[in-house]
Design a protein around this motif. Structure first.
Motif, PDB file in Angstrom:
ATOM      1  N   HIS A   1     -14.628  26.122 -21.459  1.00 41.44           N
ATOM      2  CA  HIS A   1     -14.473  26.567 -22.845  1.00 41.44           C
ATOM      3  C   HIS A   1     -14.962  28.009 -22.926  1.00 41.44           C
ATOM      4  N   THR A   2     -14.137  28.886 -23.468  1.00 44.04           N
ATOM      5  CA  THR A   2     -14.463  30.309 -23.514  1.00 44.04           C
ATOM      6  C   THR A   2     -14.944  30.718 -24.903  1.00 44.04           C
ATOM      7  N   PRO A   3     -15.623  31.863 -24.995  1.00 45.08           N
ATOM      8  CA  PRO A   3     -16.030  32.338 -26.317  1.00 45.08           C
ATOM      9  C   PRO A   3     -14.850  32.787 -27.168  1.00 45.08           C
ATOM     10  N   PHE A   4     -13.671  32.957 -26.561  1.00 41.00           N
ATOM     11  CA  PHE A   4     -12.502  33.343 -27.343  1.00 41.00           C
ATOM     12  C   PHE A   4     -11.658  32.134 -27.727  1.00 41.00           C
TER      13      PHE A   4
ATOM     14  N   THR B   1      -4.061  31.698 -14.119  1.00 45.22           N
ATOM     15  CA  THR B   1      -5.002  31.181 -15.106  1.00 45.22           C
ATOM     16  C   THR B   1      -4.214  30.344 -16.102  1.00 45.22           C
ATOM     17  N   PHE B   2      -4.649  29.113 -16.300  1.00 53.83           N
ATOM     18  CA  PHE B   2      -4.092  28.272 -17.351  1.00 53.83           C
ATOM     19  C   PHE B   2      -5.016  28.412 -18.556  1.00 53.83           C
ATOM     20  N   PHE B   3      -4.439  28.593 -19.749  1.00 51.88           N
ATOM     21  CA  PHE B   3      -5.279  28.635 -20.941  1.00 51.88           C
ATOM     22  C   PHE B   3      -4.666  27.794 -22.041  1.00 51.88           C
ATOM     23  N   GLN B   4      -5.537  27.078 -22.715  1.00 52.51           N
ATOM     24  CA  GLN B   4      -5.160  26.192 -23.817  1.00 52.51           C
ATOM     25  C   GLN B   4      -5.797  26.762 -25.078  1.00 52.51           C
TER      26      GLN B   4
ATOM     27  N   THR C   1     -10.593  29.271 -26.195  1.00 54.67           N
ATOM     28  CA  THR C   1      -9.574  28.713 -25.313  1.00 54.67           C
ATOM     29  C   THR C   1     -10.279  27.878 -24.258  1.00 54.67           C
ATOM     30  N   ILE C   2      -9.494  27.065 -23.572  1.00 53.93           N
ATOM     31  CA  ILE C   2      -9.993  26.383 -22.377  1.00 53.93           C
ATOM     32  C   ILE C   2      -9.227  27.002 -21.216  1.00 53.93           C
ATOM     33  N   ASN C   3      -9.941  27.674 -20.320  1.00 54.82           N
ATOM     34  CA  ASN C   3      -9.326  28.387 -19.205  1.00 54.82           C
ATOM     35  C   ASN C   3      -9.707  27.744 -17.881  1.00 54.82           C
TER      36      ASN C   3
ATOM     37  N   ASP D   1      -2.371  21.509 -22.130  1.00 55.56           N
ATOM     38  CA  ASP D   1      -3.561  20.828 -21.621  1.00 55.56           C
ATOM     39  C   ASP D   1      -3.977  21.481 -20.308  1.00 55.56           C
ATOM     40  N   THR D   2      -5.014  22.277 -20.352  1.00 58.17           N
ATOM     41  CA  THR D   2      -5.470  23.010 -19.169  1.00 58.17           C
ATOM     42  C   THR D   2      -5.831  22.074 -18.023  1.00 58.17           C
ATOM     43  N   GLU D   3      -6.595  21.029 -18.310  1.00 60.07           N
ATOM     44  CA  GLU D   3      -7.032  20.126 -17.241  1.00 60.07           C
ATOM     45  C   GLU D   3      -5.845  19.441 -16.576  1.00 60.07           C
TER      46      GLU D   3
END
Length: 154
Positions: free
Chosen positions: A110-113, A129-132, A115-117, A89-91
């Protein structure tokens, strides 16, 4: 490289003048388990922290600036040291880091790849960088734009 010489671990060495703060952040805030490590005495201190599976992301300066723009993070000239950690959970990860004094550099995006960064400033000059992940590698491989460098048009 032959398969028998395939690396089994990636270790990043972060030299820091504020060792206690770095250990507190990476071990206690980010939850990386500490494993036994050898040091002599006095100011000879080391902490080896398990970050799970490691990958190396090689990126051109153009790609790094693209990621900065996608994450809405400040662009800094020259190389920046950054660790990217996959989290559930990124948040929640950003919230925990902020509660422990980390500065948010970029909010959850929200990224185009798929993920949530989000990005925070960690100790010793490292950005984290946290990524989900929002889909599996298999799902991602079927999407337009996702390929290996060998297959990417030039």
């Amino acid at each position: 490289m032959t398969r028998s010489n395939t690396p089994k671990q990636l270790r990043l060495i972060i030299e820091t003048d504020d060792f206690d703060e770095a250990v507190r952040f990476y071990r206690d805030v980010l939850g990386m388990a500490e494993q036994p490590a050898f040091a002599t005495e006095g100011d000879d201190r080391v902490s080896i922290l398990n970050a799970g599976i490691a990958t190396i992301e090689l990126a051109t300066p153009t790609h790094v600036r693209t990621i900065d723009a996608i994450e809405k993070a400040p662009t800094t000239p020259g190389p920046t040291l950054r660790i990217a950690l996959e989290v559930e959970d990124t948040e929640a990860a950003v919230s925990s880091a902020r509660e422990h004094g980390a500065q948010t550099l970029a909010p959850a995006t929200h990224t185009p790849f798929r993920t949530i960064n989000a990005r925070v400033q960690g100790p010793a000059g490292w950005q984290v960088t946290f990524f989900q992940e929002l889909e599996t590698l298999e799902e991602r491989a079927t999407r337009e734009g996702f390929t290996t460098d060998d297959d990417r048009p030039r």
